[in-house]
Motif scaffolding. Structure first.
Motif, PDB file in Angstrom:
ATOM      1  N   UNK A   1      35.904  39.756  55.844  1.00  0.00           N
ATOM      2  CA  UNK A   1      36.437  39.228  54.570  1.00  0.00           C
ATOM      3  C   UNK A   1      37.127  40.380  53.861  1.00  0.00           C
ATOM      4  N   UNK A   2      38.438  40.217  53.568  1.00  0.00           N
ATOM      5  CA  UNK A   2      39.255  41.284  52.993  1.00  0.00           C
ATOM      6  C   UNK A   2      39.748  40.886  51.607  1.00  0.00           C
ATOM      7  N   UNK A   3      39.716  41.845  50.684  1.00  0.00           N
ATOM      8  CA  UNK A   3      40.241  41.644  49.325  1.00  0.00           C
ATOM      9  C   UNK A   3      41.557  42.408  49.243  1.00  0.00           C
ATOM     10  N   UNK A   4      42.712  41.724  49.222  1.00  0.00           N
ATOM     11  CA  UNK A   4      43.995  42.429  49.203  1.00  0.00           C
ATOM     12  C   UNK A   4      44.392  42.968  47.825  1.00  0.00           C
ATOM     13  N   UNK A   5      43.718  42.512  46.772  1.00  0.00           N
ATOM     14  CA  UNK A   5      44.082  42.931  45.415  1.00  0.00           C
ATOM     15  C   UNK A   5      43.224  44.073  44.904  1.00  0.00           C
ATOM     16  N   UNK A   6      43.606  44.646  43.702  1.00  0.00           N
ATOM     17  CA  UNK A   6      42.840  45.774  43.154  1.00  0.00           C
ATOM     18  C   UNK A   6      41.581  45.349  42.400  1.00  0.00           C
ATOM     19  N   UNK A   7      41.459  44.070  42.043  1.00  0.00           N
ATOM     20  CA  UNK A   7      40.322  43.596  41.259  1.00  0.00           C
ATOM     21  C   UNK A   7      39.204  43.159  42.199  1.00  0.00           C
ATOM     22  N   UNK A   8      37.966  43.627  41.973  1.00  0.00           N
ATOM     23  CA  UNK A   8      36.864  43.213  42.860  1.00  0.00           C
ATOM     24  C   UNK A   8      36.615  41.712  42.763  1.00  0.00           C
ATOM     25  N   UNK A   9      36.176  41.132  43.908  1.00  0.00           N
ATOM     26  CA  UNK A   9      35.822  39.712  43.965  1.00  0.00           C
ATOM     27  C   UNK A   9      34.305  39.614  43.984  1.00  0.00           C
ATOM     28  N   UNK A  10      33.680  39.170  42.849  1.00  0.00           N
ATOM     29  CA  UNK A  10      32.216  39.195  42.798  1.00  0.00           C
ATOM     30  C   UNK A  10      31.555  38.121  43.657  1.00  0.00           C
ATOM     31  N   UNK A  11      32.228  37.008  43.883  1.00  0.00           N
ATOM     32  CA  UNK A  11      31.633  35.904  44.639  1.00  0.00           C
ATOM     33  C   UNK A  11      32.614  35.398  45.704  1.00  0.00           C
TER      34      UNK A  11
END
Length: 245
Positions: free
Chosen positions: A159-169
């Motif tokens: 699971x990858x987060x491409x943006x600078x803001x963390x994804x909490x859920x």
């Protein structure tokens, strides 16, 4: 019959007495020495003054009607300021010359006194407007089979987060082809089952996906490996990549 005697006035009586007193004094003085004469002369002079005064007083009392009455001037009339009795305007009194007016000093600058903060009160900056909270970018999930065995295979979802803001859920949903297949040895998530649909949610070790980073969820699918590949995989409703065709 004896004719009536004329009425004697007070002034005439006083004059007769003064003349008689003077005659008596002249007789007495003729037979005395110098000292006695001086004393009698003084006494006669005093008596003469008193007699003249008495005559004058008697004359005044006798004819009071001949005294000229004292007339008083009528009081001055006070007219209203600015008009005469006939209604004609009068000259107004000119004001006395005054010294040049002193220029007023400029008003002192006003000072605003700010009261000290109340003890115990919390101070917080006034809101300057609502600030939009940044939202994380949609996550990307990639499915991959890592190993195979006689009755199972191991799989992993990155699971990858491409943006600078963390994804909490996040929520990962995996649909297997049949209900007889079971998932075990899950790491990086907590799994729950509803028939052939398995749902994975973050656990303590992967509670959030940091910005521009990724997490891994690994598990084993137990059952005959033939035809056991997942039919569907989504991360927050977005399809995963890497599924076998």
């Amino acid at each position: 019959m004896t004719p009536p005697q004329p009425r004697r006035t007070v002034a005439i009586i006083l004059l007769d007495r003064i003349v008689a007193l003077a005659t008596t004094a002249r007789r007495v003085l003729s037979g005395r020495d110098d000292a006695s004469r001086i004393t009698w002369v003084a006494a006669v002079a005093v008596l003469g003054v008193l007699g003249v005064t008495a005559v004058l007083v008697a004359g005044v009392l006798r004819t009071p009607e001949k005294m000229a009455p004292v007339t008083l001037d009528p009081p001055l009339s006070v007219d209203p300021v600015g008009t005469t009795p006939g209604g004609t305007p009068r000259a107004r009194a000119q004001p006395a010359a005054t010294s040049p007016a002193v220029a007023a000093s400029p008003p002192a600058a006003s000072v605003t006194v700010v009261p000290p903060p109340t003890v115990g009160a919390t101070t917080s900056p006034a809101p300057t407007g609502s600030t939009a909270v940044p939202t994380p970018a949609p996550l990307i999930a990639d499915f991959a089979v890592e190993d195979t065995a006689l009755l199972s295979y191991g799989a992993a979802v990155t699971i990858t987060n491409p943006g600078p803001v963390p994804a909490p859920q996040w929520t990962l949903v995996l649909t297997l082809p049949r209900e007889s297949l079971r998932v075990s040895a899950v790491e990086g998530a907590q799994a729950s089952r509803d028939g052939a649909v398995w749902t994975f949610v973050p656990d303590g070790s992967a509670a959030a996906v940091p910005g521009s980073s990724s997490v891994r969820v690994t598990f084993r699918v137990n059952g005959a490996p033939t035809g056991a590949a997942p039919e569907a995989c989504t991360i927050d409703g977005v399809a995963c990549t890497g599924l076998p065709g």
